[in-house]
Design a protein around this motif. Structure first.
Motif, PDB file in Angstrom:
ATOM      1  N   VAL A  33     -60.400   6.142  37.478  1.00 49.23           N
ATOM      2  CA  VAL A  33     -59.513   6.797  36.835  1.00 49.23           C
ATOM      3  C   VAL A  33     -58.281   6.084  36.547  1.00 49.23           C
ATOM      4  O   VAL A  33     -57.569   5.476  37.581  1.00 49.23           O
ATOM      5  N   ILE A  34     -57.741   6.057  35.199  1.00 47.98           N
ATOM      6  CA  ILE A  34     -56.233   5.748  35.150  1.00 47.98           C
ATOM      7  C   ILE A  34     -55.285   6.955  35.138  1.00 47.98           C
ATOM      8  O   ILE A  34     -55.670   8.096  34.642  1.00 47.98           O
ATOM      9  N   MET A  35     -54.419   6.815  36.076  1.00 46.05           N
ATOM     10  CA  MET A  35     -53.426   7.937  36.135  1.00 46.05           C
ATOM     11  C   MET A  35     -52.103   6.910  36.116  1.00 46.05           C
ATOM     12  O   MET A  35     -51.638   6.504  36.993  1.00 46.05           O
ATOM     13  N   ALA A  36     -51.495   6.925  34.857  1.00 49.81           N
ATOM     14  CA  ALA A  36     -50.305   6.148  34.748  1.00 49.81           C
ATOM     15  C   ALA A  36     -49.132   6.688  33.882  1.00 49.81           C
ATOM     16  O   ALA A  36     -49.681   7.989  33.230  1.00 49.81           O
ATOM     17  N   PRO A  37     -48.064   6.158  34.085  1.00 44.64           N
ATOM     18  CA  PRO A  37     -46.829   6.701  32.880  1.00 44.64           C
ATOM     19  C   PRO A  37     -47.158   6.996  31.592  1.00 44.64           C
ATOM     20  O   PRO A  37     -47.963   6.111  30.867  1.00 44.64           O
ATOM     21  N   GLU A  38     -46.548   8.060  31.057  1.00 43.85           N
ATOM     22  CA  GLU A  38     -46.855   8.365  29.560  1.00 43.85           C
ATOM     23  C   GLU A  38     -45.916   7.415  28.694  1.00 43.85           C
ATOM     24  O   GLU A  38     -46.344   7.264  27.617  1.00 43.85           O
ATOM     25  N   ARG A  39     -44.962   6.612  29.467  1.00 45.29           N
ATOM     26  CA  ARG A  39     -44.255   5.566  28.939  1.00 45.29           C
ATOM     27  C   ARG A  39     -43.806   4.609  29.743  1.00 45.29           C
ATOM     28  O   ARG A  39     -44.012   4.394  30.655  1.00 45.29           O
ATOM     29  N   ASN A  40     -43.286   3.397  29.129  1.00 51.62           N
ATOM     30  CA  ASN A  40     -42.912   2.476  29.969  1.00 51.62           C
ATOM     31  C   ASN A  40     -41.978   2.678  31.000  1.00 51.62           C
ATOM     32  O   ASN A  40     -40.754   3.252  30.818  1.00 51.62           O
ATOM     33  N   ARG A  41     -42.019   2.699  32.331  1.00 50.37           N
ATOM     34  CA  ARG A  41     -41.290   2.981  33.264  1.00 50.37           C
ATOM     35  C   ARG A  41     -41.114   1.661  34.217  1.00 50.37           C
ATOM     36  O   ARG A  41     -40.876   1.790  35.430  1.00 50.37           O
ATOM     37  N   SER A  42     -40.848   0.542  33.591  1.00 49.32           N
ATOM     38  CA  SER A  42     -40.797  -0.815  34.233  1.00 49.32           C
ATOM     39  C   SER A  42     -39.399  -0.886  35.348  1.00 49.32           C
ATOM     40  O   SER A  42     -38.361  -0.031  34.700  1.00 49.32           O
ATOM     41  N   ALA A  43     -39.602  -1.234  36.381  1.00 49.67           N
ATOM     42  CA  ALA A  43     -38.254  -1.349  37.303  1.00 49.67           C
ATOM     43  C   ALA A  43     -37.871   0.156  37.803  1.00 49.67           C
ATOM     44  O   ALA A  43     -36.880   0.246  38.285  1.00 49.67           O
ATOM     45  N   ALA A  44     -38.999   1.020  37.666  1.00 46.13           N
ATOM     46  CA  ALA A  44     -38.705   2.346  38.338  1.00 46.13           C
ATOM     47  C   ALA A  44     -38.724   2.276  39.760  1.00 46.13           C
ATOM     48  O   ALA A  44     -38.292   3.334  40.501  1.00 46.13           O
ATOM     49  N   SER A  45     -39.097   0.884  40.502  1.00 43.28           N
ATOM     50  CA  SER A  45     -39.251   1.097  42.022  1.00 43.28           C
ATOM     51  C   SER A  45     -39.921   2.152  42.494  1.00 43.28           C
ATOM     52  O   SER A  45     -40.899   2.791  41.960  1.00 43.28           O
ATOM     53  N   ASN A  46     -39.607   2.668  43.598  1.00 38.69           N
ATOM     54  CA  ASN A  46     -40.260   3.775  44.449  1.00 38.69           C
ATOM     55  C   ASN A  46     -39.971   5.215  44.051  1.00 38.69           C
ATOM     56  O   ASN A  46     -40.336   6.065  45.025  1.00 38.69           O
ATOM     57  N   SER A  47     -39.418   5.427  43.159  1.00 34.81           N
ATOM     58  CA  SER A  47     -38.740   6.571  42.742  1.00 34.81           C
ATOM     59  C   SER A  47     -39.795   7.689  42.587  1.00 34.81           C
ATOM     60  O   SER A  47     -40.752   7.664  41.852  1.00 34.81           O
ATOM     61  N   LEU A  48     -39.504   8.756  42.997  1.00 28.10           N
ATOM     62  CA  LEU A  48     -40.235  10.281  42.915  1.00 28.10           C
ATOM     63  C   LEU A  48     -39.605  11.223  41.938  1.00 28.10           C
ATOM     64  O   LEU A  48     -38.450  11.180  42.095  1.00 28.10           O
ATOM     65  N   SER A  49     -40.178  11.898  41.426  1.00 27.17           N
ATOM     66  CA  SER A  49     -39.394  13.138  40.375  1.00 27.17           C
ATOM     67  C   SER A  49     -39.425  14.235  41.439  1.00 27.17           C
ATOM     68  O   SER A  49     -40.470  14.952  41.270  1.00 27.17           O
ATOM     69  N   LEU A  50     -38.314  14.731  41.850  1.00 27.37           N
ATOM     70  CA  LEU A  50     -38.273  15.763  42.575  1.00 27.37           C
ATOM     71  C   LEU A  50     -37.692  16.982  41.938  1.00 27.37           C
ATOM     72  O   LEU A  50     -37.854  18.178  42.313  1.00 27.37           O
ATOM     73  N   LEU A  51     -36.862  16.878  40.968  1.00 18.11           N
ATOM     74  CA  LEU A  51     -36.111  17.646  40.183  1.00 18.11           C
ATOM     75  C   LEU A  51     -36.779  18.179  38.691  1.00 18.11           C
ATOM     76  O   LEU A  51     -36.102  19.266  38.207  1.00 18.11           O
ATOM     77  N   GLU A  52     -38.086  18.042  38.590  1.00 19.63           N
ATOM     78  CA  GLU A  52     -38.738  18.485  37.269  1.00 19.63           C
ATOM     79  C   GLU A  52     -40.243  18.413  37.678  1.00 19.63           C
ATOM     80  O   GLU A  52     -40.684  17.677  38.429  1.00 19.63           O
ATOM     81  N   PRO A  53     -40.880  19.425  37.177  1.00 20.19           N
ATOM     82  CA  PRO A  53     -42.471  19.104  36.923  1.00 20.19           C
ATOM     83  C   PRO A  53     -43.191  18.283  36.546  1.00 20.19           C
ATOM     84  O   PRO A  53     -42.483  17.507  35.561  1.00 20.19           O
ATOM     85  N   LEU A  54     -44.169  17.645  37.234  1.00 22.50           N
ATOM     86  CA  LEU A  54     -45.108  16.831  36.508  1.00 22.50           C
ATOM     87  C   LEU A  54     -46.084  17.300  35.530  1.00 22.50           C
ATOM     88  O   LEU A  54     -46.913  18.196  35.984  1.00 22.50           O
ATOM     89  N   ARG A  55     -46.316  16.856  34.358  1.00 22.76           N
ATOM     90  CA  ARG A  55     -47.369  17.499  33.404  1.00 22.76           C
ATOM     91  C   ARG A  55     -48.432  15.958  33.145  1.00 22.76           C
ATOM     92  O   ARG A  55     -47.966  15.022  32.985  1.00 22.76           O
ATOM     93  N   VAL A  56     -49.694  16.496  33.298  1.00 24.38           N
ATOM     94  CA  VAL A  56     -50.718  15.353  33.009  1.00 24.38           C
ATOM     95  C   VAL A  56     -51.367  15.856  31.853  1.00 24.38           C
ATOM     96  O   VAL A  56     -51.715  16.915  31.397  1.00 24.38           O
ATOM     97  N   HIS A  57     -51.695  14.823  31.084  1.00 25.46           N
ATOM     98  CA  HIS A  57     -52.482  14.805  29.853  1.00 25.46           C
ATOM     99  C   HIS A  57     -53.764  13.903  29.831  1.00 25.46           C
ATOM    100  O   HIS A  57     -53.538  13.105  30.237  1.00 25.46           O
ATOM    101  N   SER A  58     -54.759  14.547  29.358  1.00 24.65           N
ATOM    102  CA  SER A  58     -56.124  13.805  29.351  1.00 24.65           C
ATOM    103  C   SER A  58     -56.283  12.892  28.014  1.00 24.65           C
ATOM    104  O   SER A  58     -55.535  13.457  26.875  1.00 24.65           O
ATOM    105  N   HIS A  59     -56.707  11.767  27.797  1.00 29.94           N
ATOM    106  CA  HIS A  59     -57.068  11.065  26.906  1.00 29.94           C
ATOM    107  C   HIS A  59     -58.433  10.622  26.920  1.00 29.94           C
ATOM    108  O   HIS A  59     -59.154  10.361  28.072  1.00 29.94           O
ATOM    109  N   SER A  60     -58.914  10.189  25.688  1.00 25.20           N
ATOM    110  CA  SER A  60     -60.483   9.965  25.515  1.00 25.20           C
ATOM    111  C   SER A  60     -60.684   8.604  26.156  1.00 25.20           C
ATOM    112  O   SER A  60     -59.670   7.692  26.023  1.00 25.20           O
TER     113      SER A  60
END
Length: 256
Positions: A33-60
């Motif tokens: 399974v690939i589960m990866a950012p929807e856009r380039n997030r280089s140098a994001a380090s170990n940050s977590l998103s705590l103030l907004e929900p995560l949305r997941v989209h499936s691709h063929s």
């Protein structure tokens, strides 16, 4: 083996897509399974998103394999792995792979790297984890070959629970690769100064400057191995405690 594959370049990046295809052809697995950012997030380090929900989209999936899936997430690399291990897939993956990154993650880079952070999150959550980067953006197949070879040897290795593997591969054809070396992290000089510009309204804006050149690139470092035509394999410890400093601080604390 149930494999969770992530990165910081985005689910669409050529490195992760080529690795996805290569693993299908070269590794026996139960799920991939690939589960990866929807856009380039280089140098994001170990940050977590705590103030907004995560949305997941499936691709063929290109070849339509039923035991392979591709998901994008509106979050960081760490978000993706955290989600994949902690309920997003409905099962527990056995291993986390992060990459193939377009660009090196050597020396001080590992502090900022979203690629390394994704592997770190996997290890935090109890999974063997590997980060792999190509020191360029052309010969991803060389890096994929190195990783596949390493994965086939993993059953004979014992990786401690506080360790991740960080692999960097020179951007050269496979036939030009001299081999692999086990290395330590080198060090870079301080980053170049920020780049100041003005926006269309005349207000100042700033761009983070380029990373500094290597300052410690002697034999035994990841920088030296890659420069010499070898893939660099560096074990990284998650425990950042400076144990040698503890006694000195304890003396101070006792007299506080």
């Amino acid at each position: 083996m149930k494999i969770l594959l992530s990165n910081d370049d985005g689910y669409f990046a050529p490195g992760i897509q080529l690795l996805f295809t290569t693993l299908q052809q070269e590794i026996q697995f139960q799920s991939l399974v690939i589960m990866a950012p929807e856009r380039n997030r280089s140098a994001a380090s170990n940050s977590l998103s705590l103030l907004e929900p995560l949305r997941v989209h499936s691709h063929s999936v290109p070849n339509g394999a039923s035991n392979c899936q591709i998901y994008s997430v509106n979050g960081t690399p760490t978000d993706c792995v955290h989600l994949g291990v902690n309920g997003g897939l409905g099962y527990q993956p056995d291993i986390v792979l992060s990459g193939i990154n377009a660009g090196a993650n050597m020396g001080d880079d590992v502090i900022y790297s979203g690629t390394v952070a994704a592997a770190t999150e996997g290890r935090f959550l109890g999974k063997p984890s590997i980060a792999i980067s190509l020191c360029g953006d052309q010969h991803f197949a060389t890096a994929a070959h190195v990783l596949v070879h390493f994965l086939k040897q993993m059953p004979s290795m014992t990786l401690s629970r506080d360790t991740i593997i960080n692999i960097n591969v020179p951007d050269i054809p496979l036939e030009s690769l001299k081999g692999v070396k086990v290395t330590r992290l080198g060090k870079r000089h301080a980053s170049e100064p920020v780049v100041k510009q003005n926006d269309p309204r005349g207000l100042p804006i700033y761009w983070i400057g380029p990373a500094g050149e290597a300052s410690d690139a002697g034999e035994g470092t990841d920088f030296h191995a890659v420069e010499s035509g070898y893939a660099s394999i560096t074990p990284l410890k998650i425990d950042l405690t400076h144990y040698d400093m503890m006694s000195q601080l304890s003396d101070w604390a006792d007299n506080y």
